[in-house]
Scaffold this motif. Structure first.
Motif: not given
Length: 206
Positions: A7-24
């Motif tokens: 959850a926490e790594p995902e939040r950081a990736r989402i905040r950073a605009g990581d498209r792969a994370a958003f797809g997941e």
């Protein structure tokens, strides 16, 4: 790996605009968002629109996500709640417009092609009618807690209200549904709140 472990790594990736994370994120929660919107709107097309707008809004506001916390599901369902409300308002406006329009010409009967969805539509209408007895705030809490399976804290996060408010709204919704439950129809769909909850928990399929 479980969702809570990422959850926490995902939040950081989402905040950073990581498209792969958003797809997941989409793959993990799209169905839950759609189902939540469907139960609030009572309309498949409106639910799809609300789901699309939810993820669009989530992407646009990704920097507002708290860096720390658990699952992002409550955040998404909170957005979906507002989008479903807006979709309902838009639908009412369109229906009002159609009511003022001339009657359309008769068209070919496609009953055989749509017969497979009649039961689903009837069940959905039953749930939506039952929820229509509730105030908007109570209806949203009931949908989040009973249907989406959020706990009090998560529902409070989704709606931006105190936990105590969630508790009182859910209690009021349950009391209202129990007090105003319709007599069971011929086929016995609405015998109790348990029957209503079963309809809520049933995953909608297309």
């Amino acid at each position: 790996m479980r969702e809570t472990e990422t959850a926490e790594p995902e939040r950081a990736r989402i905040r950073a605009g990581d498209r792969a994370a958003f797809g997941e994120l989409y793959d993990r929660h799209a169905r839950a968002v759609y189902n939540h919107a469907l139960r609030l709107t009572g309309n498949w097309a409106e639910a799809e629109e609300a789901m699309s707008e939810t993820f669009l809004a989530a992407w646009r506001t990704r920097e507002s996500v708290d860096p720390e916390g658990g699952s992002l599901k409550p955040w998404l369902l909170g957005i979906a709640t507002h989008k479903a409300y807006n979709a309902n308002r838009g639908l009412r406006r369109r229906l009002a417009f159609l009511a003022r329009s001339p009657e359309p010409r008769p068209v070919e009967d496609f009953a055989e092609e749509t017969a497979g969805r009649i039961d689903d539509a009837r069940r959905l209408a039953l749930v939506h009618r039952a929820l229509g007895r509730l105030k908007r705030q109570d209806r949203e809490v009931f949908a989040l807690c009973v249907s989406a399976g959020l706990d009090y804290q998560q529902a409070a996060e989704a709606l931006g209200v105190p936990v105590g408010t969630v508790r009182s709204r859910l209690s009021r919704a349950r009391a209202r549904l129990s007090a105003e439950a319709e007599p069971p129809p011929a086929h016995g769909e609405m015998e109790s709140e348990a029957a209503l909850a079963a309809l809520f928990l049933r995953e909608e399929t297309r």
